[in-house]
Design a protein around this motif. Structure first.
Motif, mmCIF file in Angstrom:
data_model
loop_
_atom_site.group_PDB
_atom_site.id
_atom_site.type_symbol
_atom_site.label_atom_id
_atom_site.label_comp_id
_atom_site.label_asym_id
_atom_site.label_seq_id
_atom_site.Cartn_x
_atom_site.Cartn_y
_atom_site.Cartn_z
ATOM 1 N N ARG A 1 -10.631 5.838 4.484
ATOM 2 C CA ARG A 1 -10.947 7.228 4.855
ATOM 3 C C ARG A 1 -9.935 8.196 4.241
ATOM 4 N N GLU A 2 -8.666 7.836 4.313
ATOM 5 C CA GLU A 2 -7.629 8.739 3.818
ATOM 6 C C GLU A 2 -7.610 8.825 2.291
ATOM 7 N N GLY B 1 -14.048 0.921 2.460
ATOM 8 C CA GLY B 1 -13.897 0.680 3.890
ATOM 9 C C GLY B 1 -14.673 -0.506 4.413
ATOM 10 N N CYS C 1 -11.944 -4.840 1.834
ATOM 11 C CA CYS C 1 -11.321 -6.017 2.436
ATOM 12 C C CYS C 1 -12.228 -7.227 2.262
ATOM 13 N N THR D 1 -8.626 -3.176 10.114
ATOM 14 C CA THR D 1 -8.613 -1.777 10.559
ATOM 15 C C THR D 1 -7.718 -0.919 9.672
ATOM 16 N N LEU D 2 -6.656 -1.510 9.115
ATOM 17 C CA LEU D 2 -5.841 -0.798 8.130
ATOM 18 C C LEU D 2 -6.706 -0.402 6.935
ATOM 19 N N THR D 3 -7.530 -1.334 6.498
ATOM 20 C CA THR D 3 -8.426 -1.078 5.368
ATOM 21 C C THR D 3 -9.338 0.108 5.641
ATOM 22 N N LYS D 4 -9.941 0.133 6.807
ATOM 23 C CA LYS D 4 -10.871 1.220 7.140
ATOM 24 C C LYS D 4 -10.155 2.566 7.175
ATOM 25 N N THR D 5 -8.976 2.577 7.763
ATOM 26 C CA THR D 5 -8.227 3.834 7.859
ATOM 27 C C THR D 5 -7.792 4.334 6.489
ATOM 28 N N LEU D 6 -7.248 3.440 5.678
ATOM 29 C CA LEU D 6 -6.822 3.842 4.342
ATOM 30 C C LEU D 6 -8.011 4.264 3.488
ATOM 31 N N CYS E 1 0.835 -1.208 0.000
ATOM 32 C CA CYS E 1 0.000 0.000 0.000
ATOM 33 C C CYS E 1 0.868 1.257 0.000
#
Length: 248
Positions: free
Chosen positions: A168-169, A236, A179, A161-166, A119
């Motif tokens: 958003r960004e 997300g 995911c 949780t990495l997926t959700k954060t990325l 990523c």
């Protein structure tokens, strides 16, 4: 529409190979990455047999330097990466108190850091091109835990949780990050893991409402959806593909 390029990790066999073939059928060019180049070349050959375009590229996801080199090689072939499928993974089933630090380090390096590395290198390419789809392969063990897979479950929970954060960004760049959380699947890795626990496949099959393990194609079809423009308003999210074993 221009032809899309998919960078698939751990694509030399099993689920990664099936994902590569499925995306190739959608007229995508496939960057087949793996640490085993013989397996990667076999996947490329199968894509070619379908009339598709593919390139084998060595990539050890545990090494940021190796990922950087793989991305550079991929870009030399295609000049773009539109879809990233973080499929590479590994596990060893055993009680946590009997596991060793070296095993923890390998599991985390492949399953968590590997996806962070790809990523980190590929998202800037997607931002530059103005298009991108990231599909991270986690596991339902990352949602609900799994006996004998403590560190693996922790790593896969990190991917969710990495997926959700990325997601958003990356939303401001119109890049989708989703995911897939497979349940037990009939892959070479699962067959190897099964040697640690005789009868595990039979027990899991009995627990799954559909009474079968997932086939690699079940996971690949979910990847195909997230990689398509039909999922353009979805980001997300974590999709369980488990035959109903978990319903979260």
């Amino acid at each position: 529409m221009e032809k899309r390029v998919a960078f698939v990790t751990g694509a030399g066999r099993g689920m990664g190979r099936e994902i590569s073939l499925t995306l190739a059928k959608q007229d995508m060019t496939i960057i087949v990455t793996d640490v085993n180049m013989e397996n990667a070349e076999e996947t490329v050959s199968r894509v070619h047999n379908l009339g598709g375009e593919a390139y084998a590229v060595y990539c050890d996801v545990t090494s940021l330097e190796s990922v950087q080199q793989a991305v550079e090689k991929a870009m030399s072939h295609t000049s773009q990466i539109d879809v990233l499928v973080n499929n590479a993974g590994w596990d060893k089933i055993e009680p946590f108190l009997k596991s060793e630090p070296s095993t923890w380090q390998t599991i985390i390096a492949i399953n968590l850091m590997g996806q962070i590395h790809t990523c980190k290198e590929i998202l800037p390419k997607m931002i530059e091109s103005g298009y991108g789809k990231v599909i991270n392969i986690a596991s339902d063990s990352g949602r609900v835990g799994s006996s004998g897979e403590a560190v693996y479950s922790a790593a896969k929970g990190g991917i969710i949780t990495l997926t959700k954060t990325l997601a958003r960004e990356m939303a401001r760049h119109k890049i989708n990050v989703n995911c897939i959380a497979p349940g037990p699947a009939d892959t070479p890795l699962f067959q190897e893991i099964g040697t640690y626990n005789e009868g595990i496949a039979a027990a899991l099959t009995k627990a799954i409402p559909f009474r079968r393990l997932a086939e690699p194609s079940d996971i690949a079809n979910a990847v195909r959806f997230f990689a398509s423009d039909e999922s353009s308003y979805i980001t997300g999210q974590t999709l369980s593909v488990s035959g109903g074993l978990t319903m979260v």
